[in-house]
Write a protein that holds these residues in place. Structure first.
Motif, mmCIF file in Angstrom:
data_model
loop_
_atom_site.group_PDB
_atom_site.id
_atom_site.type_symbol
_atom_site.label_atom_id
_atom_site.label_comp_id
_atom_site.label_asym_id
_atom_site.label_seq_id
_atom_site.Cartn_x
_atom_site.Cartn_y
_atom_site.Cartn_z
ATOM 1 N N MET A 1 0.941 -1.177 0.053
ATOM 2 C CA MET A 1 -0.050 0.014 -0.146
ATOM 3 C C MET A 1 0.890 1.156 -0.079
ATOM 4 N N CYS A 2 0.536 2.444 -0.766
ATOM 5 C CA CYS A 2 1.483 3.418 -1.079
ATOM 6 C C CYS A 2 0.801 4.609 -1.628
ATOM 7 N N GLY A 3 1.497 5.437 -1.729
ATOM 8 C CA GLY A 3 0.772 6.730 -2.640
ATOM 9 C C GLY A 3 1.420 6.969 -3.899
ATOM 10 N N ILE A 4 0.884 7.095 -5.030
ATOM 11 C CA ILE A 4 1.277 7.230 -6.221
ATOM 12 C C ILE A 4 0.738 8.689 -6.997
ATOM 13 N N THR A 5 1.888 9.305 -7.652
ATOM 14 C CA THR A 5 1.667 10.427 -8.339
ATOM 15 C C THR A 5 2.397 10.568 -9.543
ATOM 16 N N GLY A 6 1.911 11.312 -10.624
ATOM 17 C CA GLY A 6 2.776 11.371 -11.871
ATOM 18 C C GLY A 6 2.219 12.537 -12.883
ATOM 19 N N ILE A 7 2.986 13.064 -13.820
ATOM 20 C CA ILE A 7 2.454 13.988 -14.639
ATOM 21 C C ILE A 7 3.212 13.712 -16.108
ATOM 22 N N THR A 8 2.606 14.014 -17.172
ATOM 23 C CA THR A 8 3.226 13.696 -18.234
ATOM 24 C C THR A 8 2.648 15.160 -19.172
ATOM 25 N N SER A 9 3.774 15.785 -19.816
ATOM 26 C CA SER A 9 3.583 17.202 -20.593
ATOM 27 C C SER A 9 3.570 16.835 -22.006
ATOM 28 N N PHE A 10 2.710 18.050 -22.535
ATOM 29 C CA PHE A 10 2.552 17.984 -23.780
ATOM 30 C C PHE A 10 2.980 19.257 -24.509
ATOM 31 N N SER A 11 3.534 20.150 -23.687
ATOM 32 C CA SER A 11 3.817 21.439 -23.966
ATOM 33 C C SER A 11 4.877 21.986 -23.071
ATOM 34 N N PRO A 12 5.732 23.177 -23.504
ATOM 35 C CA PRO A 12 6.388 23.790 -22.587
ATOM 36 C C PRO A 12 6.050 24.084 -21.046
ATOM 37 N N ILE A 128 2.563 2.844 -15.324
ATOM 38 C CA ILE A 128 3.634 2.265 -16.050
ATOM 39 C C ILE A 128 4.303 3.275 -17.224
ATOM 40 N N TYR A 129 5.180 3.745 -17.342
ATOM 41 C CA TYR A 129 5.842 4.603 -18.156
ATOM 42 C C TYR A 129 6.583 3.701 -19.325
ATOM 43 N N ASP A 130 6.474 3.906 -20.446
ATOM 44 C CA ASP A 130 7.440 3.338 -21.466
ATOM 45 C C ASP A 130 8.307 4.524 -21.900
ATOM 46 N N ILE A 131 9.375 4.777 -21.640
ATOM 47 C CA ILE A 131 10.338 5.633 -21.897
ATOM 48 C C ILE A 131 10.949 5.695 -23.321
ATOM 49 N N GLN A 132 10.539 4.721 -24.029
ATOM 50 C CA GLN A 132 11.251 4.662 -25.478
ATOM 51 C C GLN A 132 10.018 5.326 -26.211
ATOM 52 N N GLU A 133 8.653 4.706 -25.799
ATOM 53 C CA GLU A 133 7.495 5.171 -26.867
ATOM 54 C C GLU A 133 6.875 6.568 -26.077
ATOM 55 N N ARG A 134 7.386 6.961 -25.024
ATOM 56 C CA ARG A 134 6.847 8.174 -24.072
ATOM 57 C C ARG A 134 5.292 7.984 -24.246
ATOM 58 N N GLU A 135 4.946 6.580 -23.630
ATOM 59 C CA GLU A 135 3.639 6.433 -23.456
ATOM 60 C C GLU A 135 3.220 6.087 -21.689
ATOM 61 N N LEU A 136 2.373 6.608 -21.292
ATOM 62 C CA LEU A 136 1.993 6.416 -19.797
ATOM 63 C C LEU A 136 0.747 5.473 -19.777
ATOM 64 N N PHE A 137 0.819 4.449 -18.938
ATOM 65 C CA PHE A 137 -0.108 3.448 -18.503
ATOM 66 C C PHE A 137 -0.658 3.528 -17.239
ATOM 67 N N LEU A 138 -2.057 3.480 -17.243
ATOM 68 C CA LEU A 138 -2.583 4.048 -15.938
ATOM 69 C C LEU A 138 -3.629 3.012 -15.684
ATOM 70 N N ILE A 211 -1.912 7.338 -22.241
ATOM 71 C CA ILE A 211 -1.837 8.596 -22.406
ATOM 72 C C ILE A 211 -0.371 8.898 -23.193
ATOM 73 N N LYS A 212 -0.663 9.508 -24.487
ATOM 74 C CA LYS A 212 0.413 9.677 -25.505
ATOM 75 C C LYS A 212 0.559 10.969 -26.275
ATOM 76 N N ALA A 213 1.325 11.676 -26.278
ATOM 77 C CA ALA A 213 1.382 12.731 -27.258
ATOM 78 C C ALA A 213 -0.087 13.559 -27.259
ATOM 79 N N GLY A 214 -0.485 13.728 -25.964
ATOM 80 C CA GLY A 214 -1.449 14.812 -25.682
ATOM 81 C C GLY A 214 -2.891 14.233 -26.023
ATOM 82 N N LYS A 215 -2.984 12.540 -26.240
ATOM 83 C CA LYS A 215 -4.065 12.066 -26.481
ATOM 84 C C LYS A 215 -4.186 10.962 -25.143
#
Length: 648
Positions: A1-12, A128-138, A211-215
């Protein structure tokens, strides 16, 4: 049991917010006091707070990367069948870096992607974040035991967190959602997937997002199959199968590398869990909470009977009014958005004291929703059967309304129940369910709010209501006319609709929220064997008559485990975790209502509520016939406290 948080950006502009992940994770410290860490690349940041349960070494720390450094995982929850999955799918792998379920989960995702979710036994919220594809899975577990809030700005960023206050650290828009507020006033909680903020949602249970490239796309991987009962299984065979499934569920939930115990309220569900857990350990720690100043609410004598039968190391926290009252502010501070189930107070205190002895606690949560254990379930079943008594109660509606009603003693509580039954008898099943789900009527909640009579607002509130009650649509116009001799296929399947709606509303947005927030505020993990998916799926495959009939709620649970429980637990009134709010409001907390949170001037200046309606509510609270006024007063107090904290 834990706490998770994250953010992925689509712009500067979104990238500027990445550094906020550390602040957000620190906000979740109470969910994971044993450690914390972060991951960040050019577009995505992940944060984690750890409550160490399985493999408490640093090898189980998160964020966790796979050996290729392509995938990064953060995870809140437990996978109880991880050892079986490890053996089944990775028997030839010998280079494991830990003994944790986290590492197994990461490799399952790499191997199966989203299809791994259906293999998991347990509860979870994971990213789970795919660094190569820059895709976030939630993803979120089947029934929503673990929370996930998110904000999605397609042109800017996507952020998520285990609690709303951690999501706020990213600087998200915080416009109040008035439709959520109205339903909160009616139900005393905000129904998922909505939140108190317009631009914040909750990931639905049994769903995942990519979540990938703003979608951002949301998909379902699990849906409760509630509408296909299997009448071929005999009742005796069903009882035997339930015992097998529950025993396996309890045993699986006893996996832990830290001390483990069990809540023991004295009710059937927690007693079943304790009886089964005692099979798998030589010494079980059990914990109960008692009401020293209010014997009507105290059930510790029944818990003592179970503890004695199984020779558990039993601790009773017998609390006075002052013990409860001194925790009210702490409870309200632990709530990340308005939530007014008042039983959160004893759950908080029980969790706090239990955490002094163990890190993990088993509980009986979910039994009432899955197996039809509430009074409203018995009332609904009785409503469908024509009888002279039903007619008499319905005709007595005007009388019940003028008789004193409250939850403080047996007689006034009976008048309250008769009044609600008579009111429900005038409605079809859909409207009846909605009325019985709440403390206020829709009209009453709307009148409590200021300037919310516009058509657009009413349409949105109605749309959300329909979204919540869709399982009741097909029977809503027929159930009142069903004859008393209606067969199971014409009647009971529609009762299953009623129970399935509870799973998606009451369990999800009330019961699980209460236990998660109050236990995690005290860094305690709570596990619920009744919510193992094998148990739930089995329960909804059974004929309704196996779960409830005119004489017994939760029938199959009571009959299956009757040989293992003290006889005194049967045929007694159900109280649940109720507390004497009405007495407190009239005495110790009166000034907090009249001079602070519901002060006329404050309400007027705030501009959210109709001050005249609030004034009438206070008058009813202090009258000889308060009804459920105390519940609505508590809802307003919790909201006002939250409002002050969030507006400075």
């Amino acid at each position: 049991m834990c706490g998770i948080t994250g953010i992925t950006s689509f712009s500067p502009a979104g990238k500027v917010r990445l550094s906020k992940v550390k602040v957000s994770a620190d906000t979740l410290f109470h969910r994971g006091p044993d450690g914390g860490n972060y991951f960040m690349d050019e577009v995505t940041a992940l944060g984690h707070r750890r409550l160490s349960i399985i493999d408490t070494s640093s090898n189980g720390n998160q964020p966790m990367k796979d050996p290729t450094d392509r995938y990064v995982l953060i995870f809140n929850g437990e996978i109880f069948n991880y050892k079986q999955l490890k053996q089944q799918y990775f028997a030839d792998k010998h280079d494991w870096q830990s003994q944790s379920d986290t590492e197994v989960l990461l490799h399952l995702y790499i191997k199966f992607k989203e299809q791994c979710l259906s293999l998991l036994g347990g509860f979870f919220a994971l990213a789970i974040y795919d660094i190569q594809e820059r895709e976030l899975f939630l993803a979120r577990d089947r029934y929503g035991k673990k929370p996930v809030y998110y904000h999605y700005s397609p042109e800017d960023f996507f952020a998520f967190a285990s609690e709303l206050k951690a999501l706020q650290d990213y600087g998200i828009p915080q416009q109040l959602d008035k439709a959520s507020l109205q339903q909160y006033l009616q139900l005393n909680y905000i129904p998922e997937p909505y939140s108190i903020f317009k631009e914040v949602k909750k990931l639905r249970p049994g769903h995942y997002m990519t979540i990938k490239a703003g979608k951002a796309e949301e998909h379902r991987y699990y849906e409760l199959d509630w509408n296909h009962p299997n009448p071929s299984i005999s009742y005796d065979a069903a009882c035997a199968r339930l015992e097998q499934l529950m025993d396996a569920s309890v045993q699986g939930r006893m996996i832990s590398d830290v001390p483990l115990g069990a809540f023991l309220s004295g009710g059937i569900d927690s007693s079943v869990v304790v009886a089964l857990a005692s099979r798998h350990t030589q010494q079980l720690n059990t914990f109960s909470i008692g009401y020293k100043d209010h014997p009507f609410f105290d059930e510790t004598k029944y818990a003592q009977l179970v503890a004695q039968k199984y020779n558990t190391t039993h601790t009773v926290f017998s609390l006075t009014n002052n013990d409860f009252l001194e925790h009210i502010d702490a409870v309200m501070n632990s709530i990340d958005e308005p939530f007014a189930d008042s039983s959160a107070i004893p759950v908080y205190i029980l969790s706090k004291h239990t955490r002094g002895a163990v890190t993990v606690a088993l509980s009986g949560d979910g039994g009432d929703e899955v197996f039809a254990g509430y009074n409203k379930h018995a009332a609904e079943l009785r409503m469908r059967q024509r009888s002279f008594l039903n007619t008499l109660v319905k005709a007595g509606g005007p009388l019940w309304k003028v008789l004193p009603q409250s939850r403080s003693n047996k007689l006034t509580n009976l008048f309250r129940q008769l009044s609600r039954f008579a009111e429900g008898a005038k409605l079809d099943v859909k409207e009846r369910y909605w009325r019985w789900a709440g403390f206020m009527t829709e009209e009453g909640a709307r009148e409590m709010m200021k300037d919310e009579d516009d058509a657009k607002f009413k349409v949105e509130v109605q749309r959300r209501k329909e979204e919540l009650l869709w399982r009741l649509d097909k029977g809503s116009n027929t159930l009142r006319q069903a004859p008393a001799t209606a067969g199971r296929q014409g009647d009971s399947i529609e009762m299953e609709d009623f129970l399935a709606t509870d799973m998606g509303l009451v369990l999800l947005s009330d019961m699980l929220v209460k236990v998660d927030r109050m236990s995690m505020a005290n860094s305690l993990e709570v596990r619920s064997p009744f919510l193992d998916h094998t148990v739930v799926d089995f329960a909804f495959s059974l004929p309704t008559s196996y779960k409830i009939d005119r004489g017994m709620k939760k029938k199959i649970v009571q009959d299956t485990f009757r040989p293992y429980l003290p006889a005194e637990l049967y045929n007694r009134p159900k109280h649940g975790f109720e507390i004497p709010l009405l007495d407190w409001f009239r005495k110790e907390l009166k000034s907090k209502i009249t001079d602070d949170l519901l002060n006329d001037r404050f309400v007027e200046e705030q501009g959210l509520f109709n001050v005249e309606e609030v004034r009438k509510l206070k008058q009813r609270l202090f009258s000889s016939n308060p009804g459920d006024a105390h519940a609505t007063v508590w809802a307003l107090m919790v909201f006002q406290h939250w409002w002050k904290r969030n507006t400075g």
